[in-house]
Design a protein around this motif. Structure first.
Motif, PDB file in Angstrom:
ATOM      1  N   TYR A   1      41.101  49.616  32.563  1.00  0.00           N
ATOM      2  CA  TYR A   1      41.511  48.210  32.645  1.00  0.00           C
ATOM      3  C   TYR A   1      42.998  48.102  32.942  1.00  0.00           C
TER       4      TYR A   1
ATOM      5  N   SER B   1      37.157  41.660  36.491  1.00  0.00           N
ATOM      6  CA  SER B   1      36.481  40.666  35.650  1.00  0.00           C
ATOM      7  C   SER B   1      35.003  40.980  35.463  1.00  0.00           C
TER       8      SER B   1
ATOM      9  N   GLU C   1      35.404  43.637  32.594  1.00  0.00           N
ATOM     10  CA  GLU C   1      35.984  43.043  31.384  1.00  0.00           C
ATOM     11  C   GLU C   1      35.365  41.650  31.180  1.00  0.00           C
TER      12      GLU C   1
ATOM     13  N   GLU D   1      34.488  39.749  28.803  1.00  0.00           N
ATOM     14  CA  GLU D   1      34.938  38.795  27.792  1.00  0.00           C
ATOM     15  C   GLU D   1      36.439  38.511  27.885  1.00  0.00           C
ATOM     16  N   ASN D   2      37.058  38.982  28.952  1.00  0.00           N
ATOM     17  CA  ASN D   2      38.506  38.862  29.114  1.00  0.00           C
ATOM     18  C   ASN D   2      38.801  37.759  30.129  1.00  0.00           C
ATOM     19  N   TRP D   3      39.575  36.761  29.725  1.00  0.00           N
ATOM     20  CA  TRP D   3      39.885  35.638  30.609  1.00  0.00           C
ATOM     21  C   TRP D   3      40.967  35.938  31.628  1.00  0.00           C
TER      22      TRP D   3
ATOM     23  N   LYS E   1      35.598  31.953  28.785  1.00  0.00           N
ATOM     24  CA  LYS E   1      35.962  33.086  27.933  1.00  0.00           C
ATOM     25  C   LYS E   1      37.014  32.704  26.897  1.00  0.00           C
ATOM     26  N   SER E   2      37.771  31.643  27.187  1.00  0.00           N
ATOM     27  CA  SER E   2      38.871  31.251  26.299  1.00  0.00           C
ATOM     28  C   SER E   2      39.027  29.723  26.360  1.00  0.00           C
TER      29      SER E   2
ATOM     30  N   GLN F   1      49.840  39.853  23.553  1.00  0.00           N
ATOM     31  CA  GLN F   1      48.667  40.258  24.334  1.00  0.00           C
ATOM     32  C   GLN F   1      49.106  40.853  25.657  1.00  0.00           C
TER      33      GLN F   1
END
Length: 207
Positions: free
Chosen positions: A22, A49, A52, A54-56, A96-97, A187
């Motif tokens: 990633y 994407s 990943e 669940e990653n926004w 996702k967010s 983050q």
């Protein structure tokens, strides 16, 4: 256009230590973006994407690239295609967010791209929506320097359009700069406040 690219494209934290797939992919995508290989960068963010899930952030940056690339376009069909694609990415990022201020203000940027293309056609409906978006983002994150700066710059643009002074927004820009200097990004790859860009906006405000 160049300033907008710098404002968004380089607003990232790249203090990466462990080289996971990633991290390697994100670094590569940002390198492509910095080299102005926008299509390749967007495609790589999109591929990331799919892994990943669940990653926004990959969706967010893919959307941002498409939005930036729409400024200055002369063909409405091309503009609509790029912004429709960006909207799909933003919708995915939002799923996702939820209630993410970074995504909300990027939605406002997407709307601005339409307004910049044809203010008479899109201004009436999207200007009101942008006012709501910035108010929503500020309510969620009142100390977020990107939100404060974005809202102030949006309101400066509106003031200038109607022939009004932009100086009333200088204090908010200064507040964004103070908060941006003190901000701690935790983050990885999270959008980062770009001081140089903020100082340019402040200079425009004070003139």
């Amino acid at each position: 256009m160049k300033n907008l690219f710098l404002f968004i494209g380089l607003c990232i934290a790249l203090n990466v230590t462990a080289q996971t797939p990633y991290q390697t992919g994100m670094k590569k995508a940002f390198s492509l973006w910095e080299a102005e290989k926008m299509t390749e960068a967007s495609q790589l963010f999109e591929r990331i994407s799919t892994v990943e899930t669940e990653n926004w952030l990959p969706f967010y940056y893919a959307a941002t690239i498409e939005i930036i690339g729409s400024f200055g376009l002369k063909e409405e069909a091309i503009l609509t295609a790029k912004l429709s694609k960006a909207q799909e990415f933003l919708n995915a990022a939002s799923s996702k967010s939820e209630n993410n201020p970074e995504i909300i203000i990027t939605q406002a940027l997407l709307n601005l791209a339409y307004i910049a293309f044809d203010g008479q056609k899109y201004g009436m409906t999207l200007s009101g929506k942008n006012n709501q978006l910035y108010a929503q983002a500020l309510q969620i994150a009142p100390q977020n320097p990107r939100v404060i700066l974005g809202k102030a710059e949006w309101e400066m643009g509106a003031a200038a359009f109607f022939g009004k002074s932009t100086k009333p927004y200088c204090d908010e820009i200064k507040r964004a700069i103070t908060l941006g200097k003190d901000e701690k990004i935790e983050q990885e790859f999270y959008p980062k406040f770009l001081l140089k860009r903020a100082l340019e906006v402040l200079k425009q405000c004070e003139n």
